[in-house]
Design an enzyme around this catalytic site. Structure first.
Site, PDB file in Angstrom:
ATOM      1  N   GLY A  56      -3.412   5.289   1.334  1.00 24.85           N
ATOM      2  CA  GLY A  56      -4.609   5.106   0.867  1.00 24.85           C
ATOM      3  C   GLY A  56      -5.395   6.790   0.461  1.00 24.85           C
ATOM      4  O   GLY A  56      -5.960   6.923  -0.280  1.00 24.85           O
ATOM      5  N   SER A 184      -4.776   0.467   0.181  1.00 23.78           N
ATOM      6  CA  SER A 184      -4.027   1.003   1.425  1.00 23.78           C
ATOM      7  C   SER A 184      -3.365  -0.063   1.978  1.00 23.78           C
ATOM      8  O   SER A 184      -3.989  -1.149   2.438  1.00 23.78           O
ATOM      9  CB  SER A 184      -5.097   1.512   2.398  1.00 23.78           C
ATOM     10  OG  SER A 184      -4.442   2.039   3.759  1.00 23.78           O
ATOM     11  N   GLY A 185      -2.017   0.090   2.287  1.00 27.47           N
ATOM     12  CA  GLY A 185      -1.315  -0.825   2.620  1.00 27.47           C
ATOM     13  C   GLY A 185      -1.645  -1.339   4.207  1.00 27.47           C
ATOM     14  O   GLY A 185      -1.361  -2.428   4.450  1.00 27.47           O
ATOM     15  N   CYS A 299     -16.337   9.187  21.959  1.00 27.97           N
ATOM     16  CA  CYS A 299     -17.067   9.581  23.114  1.00 27.97           C
ATOM     17  C   CYS A 299     -16.091  10.250  24.227  1.00 27.97           C
ATOM     18  O   CYS A 299     -14.810   9.970  24.281  1.00 27.97           O
ATOM     19  CB  CYS A 299     -17.678   8.667  23.946  1.00 27.97           C
ATOM     20  SG  CYS A 299     -18.819   7.601  23.026  1.00 27.97           S
TER      21      CYS A 299
END
Length: 356
Positions: A56, A184-185, A299
């Site tokens: 993608g 996107s695959g 985080c």
């Protein structure tokens, strides 16, 4: 039992595709068959408008390069402030070589200001690029309305990053004026390393050069497109999402659903905030129970970092740091949803006093 509810990050390879690849033998019509399947999934008119890529992200890059190839004299680009990181990186690189980038801010529901969008478009605007759906926030962008604004006011290309929307809602690209559309695959249960770019027919000749993509990857994307082109499955996924939302609110009344009243929610996605709690602590505890979800932050012990998309929304910091994202797929079940809500309630009660 492993429960995977982080499908907006990446979807697992469909078991049907795993089986099919074991018996894969490339046929002469392989590329055309896969193009037809992807075209049907997004509602494109011509199968040759589907160009296969390696991801993608590469599709996004090719979209910008297409516009540059056809109108090299134009140096202005308009994009939303919640574009995918791959598009943001491309835009940053283009800005360093002389392109001017205008970002259109979004409101608290992730919707762009159409008046500001219209005023941002100029005679020298090369391309306007918007994401159809932001997977991190679980919100949809009204790309068809944006397309009308772009085409009514300019001759700019209009690119839509549709990676997060494909397979989750019905699409009919042929009834829009979208010039370029990213697929996107890895967001629809195909392998990594395969994507596609829808290119309006008059621009297809730019892509005649082969990109040497492995045939089994193309086959897998076509297969995934067929699996994803299932409206009943789309409806079932939304019902599972709503079931999870109801159960969480019943068991944890102080939980807050982000974008709960927004009409533009992605139907497979649920964002739940536990204010003043540390989402990473909850995520880790769920992972110990083999339940995999996502947070809205990255985080560590020294810092709490937020993505550019999250920062652009101006959401309260304590709310974001305590937010979990659940993103479902066609392979999730009611049993998994029920187990997840029960385990989440147990974990949250246990860590109620653990703050970020």
């Amino acid at each position: 039992m492993k429960i995977y509810l982080d499908n907006n990050s990446s979807t697992p390879l469909a078991p049907e595709i795993v089986h099919a690849l074991r018996h894969f033998k490339p046929e002469k019509s392989l590329v055309q068959d896969a193009q037809k399947s992807v075209a049907e999934l997004i509602g494109a008119q011509h199968e040759e408008e589907i160009i296969f890529t390696r991801s993608g992200s590469q599709s996004n890059l090719l979209a910008f390069l297409t516009a540059i190839n056809f109108a090299p004299q134009k140096k202005h680009i308009v994009a939303s402030s919640i574009e995918h990181e791959s598009s943001i990186r491309i835009l940053q690189k283009l800005s360093r070589i002389g392109f001017e980038i205008t970002f259109v801010e979004v409101d608290k529901d992730g919707l762009p200001d159409m008046h500001k969008l219209k005023n941002s478009i100029r005679k020298d605007t090369l391309i306007v690029s918007f994401t159809a759906a932001n997977g991190e926030l679980g919100i949809l962008t009204p790309f068809e309305k944006i397309c009308h604004v772009v085409k009514d006011t300019s001759e700019a290309f209009f690119h839509v990053d549709g990676a997060m929307m494909v397979g989750k809602l019905p699409l009919n690209i042929k009834h829009t004026n979208v010039d370029l559309f990213t697929i996107s695959g890895q967001k629809i249960h195909a392998p990594t390393g395969i994507g596609a770019l829808y290119v309006r027919k008059q621009y297809v000749p730019f892509f005649q050069k082969s990109r040497k993509i492995p045939p089994q990857k193309i086959f897998a994307l076509g297969y995934a497109a067929n699996l994803s082109n299932d409206r009943n499955s789309m409806i079932r996924i939304k019902r599972l999402r709503d079931r999870l939302e109801r159960q969480i609110l019943m068991q944890i009344p102080y939980a807050k659903i982000l974008f709960a009243n927004a009409s533009n929610r992605l139907p497979n996605t649920l964002l739940v905030s536990f204010p003043d709690m540390n989402g990473e602590v909850i995520l880790s505890a769920l992972a110990d129970k083999n339940i995999f979800v996502a947070t809205l932050s990255v985080c560590n012990s020294q810092s709490h970092k937020l993505s550019s998309q999250i920062m652009s929304m101006n959401l309260p910091y304590n709310q974001v740091m305590g937010t979990l994202r659940f993103s479902l797929s066609r392979y999730n079940t009611e049993q998994e949803i029920d187990i997840t809500s029960q385990c989440l309630a147990h974990v949250v009660r246990k860590f109620t006093h653990v703050c970020p």
